[in-house]
Every structure is written in structure tokens, then in C-alpha cells.
Write a protein that holds these residues in place. Structure first.
Motif, short mmCIF file in Angstrom:
data_model
loop_
_atom_site.label_atom_id
_atom_site.label_comp_id
_atom_site.label_asym_id
_atom_site.label_seq_id
_atom_site.Cartn_x
_atom_site.Cartn_y
_atom_site.Cartn_z
N CYS A 109 69.47 58.04 117.51
CA CYS A 109 68.79 57.42 116.36
C CYS A 109 68.52 58.43 115.24
N LEU A 110 69.50 59.20 114.88
CA LEU A 110 69.35 60.22 113.83
C LEU A 110 70.07 59.80 112.56
N THR A 111 69.56 60.28 111.45
CA THR A 111 70.24 60.12 110.17
C THR A 111 70.38 61.50 109.54
N PHE A 112 71.14 61.58 108.46
CA PHE A 112 71.35 62.84 107.78
C PHE A 112 70.15 63.20 106.90
N SER A 113 68.99 63.23 107.51
CA SER A 113 67.77 63.65 106.84
C SER A 113 66.94 64.45 107.84
N VAL A 114 66.05 65.25 107.31
CA VAL A 114 65.21 66.11 108.13
C VAL A 114 63.76 65.85 107.76
N ALA A 115 62.91 65.66 108.75
CA ALA A 115 61.48 65.52 108.50
C ALA A 115 60.88 66.91 108.36
N ALA A 116 60.12 67.09 107.29
CA ALA A 116 59.46 68.38 107.06
C ALA A 116 58.03 68.11 106.64
N GLU A 117 57.19 69.11 106.84
CA GLU A 117 55.78 68.97 106.48
C GLU A 117 55.50 69.79 105.23
N ARG A 118 54.74 69.20 104.35
CA ARG A 118 54.32 69.91 103.14
C ARG A 118 52.87 69.54 102.87
N PHE A 119 51.99 70.53 102.95
CA PHE A 119 50.57 70.36 102.71
C PHE A 119 49.97 69.23 103.56
N GLY A 120 50.38 69.18 104.82
CA GLY A 120 49.84 68.22 105.76
C GLY A 120 50.50 66.86 105.75
N ALA A 121 51.39 66.61 104.80
CA ALA A 121 52.09 65.33 104.74
C ALA A 121 53.54 65.53 105.15
N THR A 122 54.09 64.54 105.82
CA THR A 122 55.48 64.60 106.26
C THR A 122 56.36 63.92 105.21
N PHE A 123 57.46 64.56 104.89
CA PHE A 123 58.42 63.97 103.95
C PHE A 123 59.82 64.15 104.53
N LEU A 124 60.76 63.35 104.03
CA LEU A 124 62.14 63.44 104.47
C LEU A 124 62.96 64.19 103.42
N HIS A 125 63.76 65.10 103.90
CA HIS A 125 64.71 65.82 103.04
C HIS A 125 66.11 65.35 103.43
N ASP A 126 66.83 64.78 102.50
CA ASP A 126 68.19 64.32 102.77
C ASP A 126 69.16 65.50 102.78
N LEU A 127 69.95 65.57 103.83
CA LEU A 127 70.96 66.62 103.95
C LEU A 127 72.20 66.31 103.11
N VAL A 128 72.41 65.04 102.85
CA VAL A 128 73.47 64.56 101.95
C VAL A 128 72.82 63.50 101.07
N PRO A 129 73.40 63.18 99.93
CA PRO A 129 72.82 62.11 99.10
C PRO A 129 72.72 60.81 99.90
N GLY A 130 71.52 60.23 99.89
CA GLY A 130 71.28 59.02 100.66
C GLY A 130 71.29 59.25 102.15
N GLY A 131 70.97 60.46 102.57
CA GLY A 131 71.07 60.85 103.98
C GLY A 131 70.25 60.02 104.94
N ALA A 132 69.14 59.46 104.47
CA ALA A 132 68.30 58.63 105.34
C ALA A 132 69.02 57.35 105.75
N GLU A 133 70.08 57.01 105.03
CA GLU A 133 70.84 55.79 105.33
C GLU A 133 72.15 56.09 106.08
N VAL A 134 72.46 57.37 106.26
CA VAL A 134 73.72 57.76 106.92
C VAL A 134 73.43 58.12 108.37
N ALA A 135 73.93 57.35 109.29
CA ALA A 135 73.69 57.57 110.72
C ALA A 135 74.53 58.74 111.24
N VAL A 136 73.95 59.48 112.19
CA VAL A 136 74.69 60.53 112.89
C VAL A 136 75.48 59.87 114.00
N THR A 137 76.78 60.08 113.99
CA THR A 137 77.68 59.47 114.97
C THR A 137 78.45 60.56 115.71
#
Length: 185
Positions: A109-137
């Protein structure tokens, strides 16, 4: 003694330049340090200080992962470098690479995005454009692992490390650096 006093103060978590990785107890560049008010010049000065220490054969108790020295020598980071620094994350990525069950999307259940923390909040960083929508296969998992490792060890701390490297190489660069391996540094 000067080098010992300076590095002891600069590497404290309160100063904000570096973070200690809980699992490996190694120091890593704080990706948020520039947002905390530190400037790239401070990283450059620290790189110069460490370069001076190495140039003068002063041994400092710095707990850097080997990848810092490999990057100073111009080598590209690999999954093995992440294993030294964040063992559990690297083992998980290796498990993904080794998995041959065929249904990678459903199992990991992975996508081309990475969860990172910044000032106590979690955000997603896309490894490719629209990475949160691209499944790892099964067909793209090698690319995902390479991008993930590159983001953690290069992209997330690029400005800090580039400044650090500039300061280090100003003092300890040149032909003499080529005589040493990353392990010797």
C-alpha cells in the motif's frame, strides 16, 4: 581543545543543526534547520571547522553515518547507506525489493510519496509529480526505493549539506582528500 568545545556546543539538539536518529544514535542534518533561523553560512563554517580538525589530525567524537563522508568524497548514497543510518527503514525497503508475491500494491500500500514531519505536523512529499496518486508496483519498486533513498539522504537536506561540503572542501579538499577512503575520514 578548541575543536572539542566548539563541536560539543554545535552538535547539541538545542542548537538545531543536527538531530540524533533514535534507532542508530547517529547525527543527521536537521531538515528544518533553515526554517529555525539557521543559515547555510553556519553549515559552511561548521564544514570548515571539521575540515580543519581532519587537516590537523584532531579526532572528534562525531557520530555521523558513513554516508556523510561518502558524500563529501562525491559518492552517491545507496540503500546500504540508509541501513547504517536508519536500519529499520532500510530493512523495510529491502523487504519490498525482495518480495516476489506479485501483489505489491495490495501488500505494501505504498505510493510515490514520503511522509515527513515538520514542526510537529506530518506532510507528504511527492517523489514524482502527483506521487501520492502513483502506486508502487512490482514494476516500479526499484525506482521507488532509489527515489526514497535519494530524498532522505540528499534532497531533504540538500542546502544544509551543500553548504557543509563547501566549507569542508575549502579547507580539506584537493588531492589530499583523494588519499583517504570515507571510512578513514
Amino acid at each position: 581543545e578548541f575543536f572539542q568545545v566548539m563541536t560539543r556546543q554545535l552538535f547539541t539538539p538545542e542548537f538545531g543543526m543536527f538531530l540524533e536518529e533514535p534507532e542508530s544514535r547517529l547525527l543527521w542534518f536537521n531538515p528544518q534547520s533553515l526554517e529555525l533561523g539557521l543559515s547555510p553560512v553556519q553549515f559552511e563554517l561548521l564544514g570548515s571547522l571539521i575540515g580543519l580538525a581532519i587537516y590537523n589530525s584532531v579526532i572528534l567524537p562525531l557520530q555521523f553515518p558513513l554516508v556523510v563522508y561518502r558524500k563529501l568524497k562525491g559518492e552517491n548514497p545507496t540503500l546500504a547507506d540508509l541501513l547504517d543510518f536508519r536500519p529499520q527503514v532500510a530493512k523495510g525497503l529491502q523487504h519490498l525489493l525482495d518480495y516476489e508475491g506479485g501483489d505489491d500494491e495490495e501488500v505494501f500500500c505504498l505510493t510515490f510519496s514520503v511522509a515527513a514531519e515538520r514542526f510537529g505536523a506530518t506532510f507528504l512529499h511527492d517523489l514524482v509529480p502527483g506521487g501520492a496518486e502513483v502506486a508502487v508496483t512490482a514494476g516500479n519498486k526499484v525506482s521507488y526505493v532509489e527515489m526514497y533513498v535519494n530524498w532522505v539522504l540528499v534532497g531533504s537536506i540538500e542546502r544544509q549539506f551543500d553548504s557543509f561540503k563547501k566549507g569542508f572542501l575549502n579547507v580539506a579538499g584537493g588531492y589530499a582528500l583523494d588519499l583517504f577512503t570515507a571510512e578513514e575520514l
